[in-house]
Design a protein around this motif. Sequence first.
Motif, PDB file in Angstrom:
ATOM      1  N   ASP A 149       0.844  -1.202   0.000  1.00  0.00           N
ATOM      2  CA  ASP A 149       0.000   0.000   0.000  1.00  0.00           C
ATOM      3  C   ASP A 149       0.876   1.246   0.000  1.00  0.00           C
ATOM      4  N   ALA A 150       0.237   2.414   0.127  1.00  0.00           N
ATOM      5  CA  ALA A 150       0.955   3.681   0.011  1.00  0.00           C
ATOM      6  C   ALA A 150       2.000   3.881   1.107  1.00  0.00           C
ATOM      7  N   SER A 151       1.828   3.207   2.236  1.00  0.00           N
ATOM      8  CA  SER A 151       2.779   3.356   3.344  1.00  0.00           C
ATOM      9  C   SER A 151       3.867   2.289   3.331  1.00  0.00           C
ATOM     10  N   GLY A 152       3.869   1.433   2.316  1.00  0.00           N
ATOM     11  CA  GLY A 152       4.864   0.378   2.239  1.00  0.00           C
ATOM     12  C   GLY A 152       4.494  -0.883   2.976  1.00  0.00           C
ATOM     13  N   ARG A 153       3.255  -0.987   3.385  1.00  0.00           N
ATOM     14  CA  ARG A 153       2.803  -2.177   4.084  1.00  0.00           C
ATOM     15  C   ARG A 153       2.388  -3.239   3.065  1.00  0.00           C
ATOM     16  N   ALA A 154       2.782  -4.475   3.292  1.00  0.00           N
ATOM     17  CA  ALA A 154       2.467  -5.549   2.355  1.00  0.00           C
ATOM     18  C   ALA A 154       0.967  -5.812   2.314  1.00  0.00           C
ATOM     19  N   LEU A 155       0.434  -5.893   1.091  1.00  0.00           N
ATOM     20  CA  LEU A 155      -0.949  -6.292   0.887  1.00  0.00           C
ATOM     21  C   LEU A 155      -1.049  -7.781   0.592  1.00  0.00           C
ATOM     22  N   TYR A 156      -0.081  -8.302  -0.179  1.00  0.00           N
ATOM     23  CA  TYR A 156      -0.107  -9.718  -0.530  1.00  0.00           C
ATOM     24  C   TYR A 156       1.242 -10.144  -1.098  1.00  0.00           C
ATOM     25  N   PHE A 157       1.579 -11.394  -0.867  1.00  0.00           N
ATOM     26  CA  PHE A 157       2.748 -12.037  -1.461  1.00  0.00           C
ATOM     27  C   PHE A 157       2.257 -13.172  -2.348  1.00  0.00           C
ATOM     28  N   SER A 158       2.893 -13.361  -3.487  1.00  0.00           N
ATOM     29  CA  SER A 158       2.458 -14.435  -4.375  1.00  0.00           C
ATOM     30  C   SER A 158       3.572 -14.900  -5.292  1.00  0.00           C
ATOM     31  N   ARG A 159       3.465 -16.159  -5.705  1.00  0.00           N
ATOM     32  CA  ARG A 159       4.346 -16.670  -6.747  1.00  0.00           C
ATOM     33  C   ARG A 159       3.817 -16.315  -8.139  1.00  0.00           C
ATOM     34  N   ALA A 160       2.580 -15.879  -8.187  1.00  0.00           N
ATOM     35  CA  ALA A 160       1.984 -15.466  -9.453  1.00  0.00           C
ATOM     36  C   ALA A 160       2.535 -14.102  -9.864  1.00  0.00           C
ATOM     37  N   PRO A 161       2.445 -13.755 -11.160  1.00  0.00           N
ATOM     38  CA  PRO A 161       2.908 -12.438 -11.607  1.00  0.00           C
ATOM     39  C   PRO A 161       1.952 -11.332 -11.152  1.00  0.00           C
ATOM     40  N   LEU A 162       2.391 -10.557 -10.174  1.00  0.00           N
ATOM     41  CA  LEU A 162       1.598  -9.454  -9.618  1.00  0.00           C
ATOM     42  C   LEU A 162       2.436  -8.182  -9.585  1.00  0.00           C
ATOM     43  N   PRO A 163       1.827  -7.021  -9.871  1.00  0.00           N
ATOM     44  CA  PRO A 163       0.448  -6.830 -10.335  1.00  0.00           C
ATOM     45  C   PRO A 163       0.302  -7.197 -11.812  1.00  0.00           C
ATOM     46  N   HIS A 222      -3.790 -13.429   9.551  1.00  0.00           N
ATOM     47  CA  HIS A 222      -4.232 -13.214  10.930  1.00  0.00           C
ATOM     48  C   HIS A 222      -4.114 -11.755  11.359  1.00  0.00           C
ATOM     49  N   GLY A 223      -3.857 -10.858  10.416  1.00  0.00           N
ATOM     50  CA  GLY A 223      -3.939  -9.428  10.703  1.00  0.00           C
ATOM     51  C   GLY A 223      -2.666  -8.756  11.162  1.00  0.00           C
ATOM     52  N   TYR A 224      -1.527  -9.424  11.054  1.00  0.00           N
ATOM     53  CA  TYR A 224      -0.261  -8.809  11.435  1.00  0.00           C
ATOM     54  C   TYR A 224       0.301  -7.989  10.274  1.00  0.00           C
ATOM     55  N   ALA A 225       0.788  -6.794  10.587  1.00  0.00           N
ATOM     56  CA  ALA A 225       1.317  -5.899   9.553  1.00  0.00           C
ATOM     57  C   ALA A 225       2.759  -6.240   9.222  1.00  0.00           C
ATOM     58  N   ILE A 226       3.070  -6.264   7.916  1.00  0.00           N
ATOM     59  CA  ILE A 226       4.423  -6.505   7.429  1.00  0.00           C
ATOM     60  C   ILE A 226       4.878  -5.272   6.653  1.00  0.00           C
ATOM     61  N   GLN A 227       5.887  -4.587   7.163  1.00  0.00           N
ATOM     62  CA  GLN A 227       6.434  -3.401   6.499  1.00  0.00           C
ATOM     63  C   GLN A 227       7.513  -3.825   5.512  1.00  0.00           C
ATOM     64  N   VAL A 228       7.448  -3.282   4.290  1.00  0.00           N
ATOM     65  CA  VAL A 228       8.384  -3.669   3.232  1.00  0.00           C
ATOM     66  C   VAL A 228       9.289  -2.491   2.891  1.00  0.00           C
ATOM     67  N   GLU A 229      10.590  -2.720   3.003  1.00  0.00           N
ATOM     68  CA  GLU A 229      11.594  -1.726   2.613  1.00  0.00           C
ATOM     69  C   GLU A 229      12.097  -2.090   1.218  1.00  0.00           C
ATOM     70  N   VAL A 230      12.020  -1.127   0.301  1.00  0.00           N
ATOM     71  CA  VAL A 230      12.458  -1.382  -1.072  1.00  0.00           C
ATOM     72  C   VAL A 230      13.918  -0.973  -1.221  1.00  0.00           C
ATOM     73  N   ILE A 231      14.736  -1.930  -1.640  1.00  0.00           N
ATOM     74  CA  ILE A 231      16.148  -1.668  -1.905  1.00  0.00           C
ATOM     75  C   ILE A 231      16.360  -1.654  -3.415  1.00  0.00           C
ATOM     76  N   THR A 232      17.489  -1.127  -3.851  1.00  0.00           N
ATOM     77  CA  THR A 232      17.669  -0.891  -5.279  1.00  0.00           C
ATOM     78  C   THR A 232      17.933  -2.158  -6.078  1.00  0.00           C
ATOM     79  N   ALA A 233      18.571  -3.139  -5.484  1.00  0.00           N
ATOM     80  CA  ALA A 233      18.947  -4.336  -6.226  1.00  0.00           C
ATOM     81  C   ALA A 233      18.911  -5.556  -5.329  1.00  0.00           C
ATOM     82  N   ALA A 234      18.899  -6.729  -5.929  1.00  0.00           N
ATOM     83  CA  ALA A 234      18.856  -7.973  -5.178  1.00  0.00           C
ATOM     84  C   ALA A 234      20.137  -8.170  -4.378  1.00  0.00           C
ATOM     85  N   PRO A 235      20.025  -8.650  -3.139  1.00  0.00           N
ATOM     86  CA  PRO A 235      21.229  -9.000  -2.371  1.00  0.00           C
ATOM     87  C   PRO A 235      21.943 -10.188  -3.011  1.00  0.00           C
ATOM     88  N   ALA A 236      23.133 -10.456  -2.542  1.00  0.00           N
ATOM     89  CA  ALA A 236      23.880 -11.614  -3.032  1.00  0.00           C
ATOM     90  C   ALA A 236      23.081 -12.887  -2.767  1.00  0.00           C
TER      91      ALA A 236
END
Length: 256
Positions: A149-163, A222-236
């Motif tokens: 969402d707009a605050s960086g909170r995860a809405l969903y994780f998937s193996r499917a191509p999203l969005p 179960h309603g727990y918030a997950i905050q997502v920090e976006v980094i520029t590139a994949a880690p090793a």
Amino acid sequence: MSGFRVVIPARLASTRLPNKPLVDLAGKPMVVRVWERAVASGADEVWVATDSPQVLAAVQQAGGQAILTRGDHASGTDRLAEVVERLGWEDEAIVVNVQGDEPLIDPLVIARTAETLARTPSAAIATLAHPIESAEEFFDPNSVKVVCDASGRALYFSRAPLPWARDAFATGRAARLPEGLPALRHVGLYAYRAAFLRAFARLAPCALERFEALEQLRALYHGYAIQVEVITAAPAPGVDTPQDLERVRRMIVGAG
């Protein structure tokens, strides 16, 4: 920053790479290499949590702290929960889960994950993601996607191509991603509040978690918030196969 701990779950059993935590990487067991990277993050404490006396001995011989945990844990998160309980960490303690097969992990990335959780008191978990640049990665089910969402909170994780870009993908899979598609690949590094780890084992698994094979969906369900920090590139990348092991060995020798 200070004020966080690191726990490194390290099971000796591995289907694709036997005795993985103890394999030699330029003269040191892999788990010791990971422990050294975690120590460099500035964590207040770093513990290796293992079901193996051999791993315990290897870490302690290197000067690290290790704890022998039960062998029947279903996940690394459950192993962390045992550590939190046995060491008596306070509910607000921030605990970063660093996988025991990531000997090249950047210590700054560990600290950044902890800092993300520290500055987001409403979240129980913090994790990382980076932009997806290629269609191949976007459509790969082994590449886990996250939408926020707009605050960086995860809405969903998937193996499917999203969005899903409806118009660009109207005829199916595309060779290139449309410009501006906010596609993020999840990086499996987590910081938890100890209170969540204590609660996790009591949370009932959900169908979303089972079908996607993604443990973090249980927390969202179960309603727990997950905050997502976006980094520029994949880690090793970590070490999953013998081929990965040889590649990392070459990198360590070349850097040394």
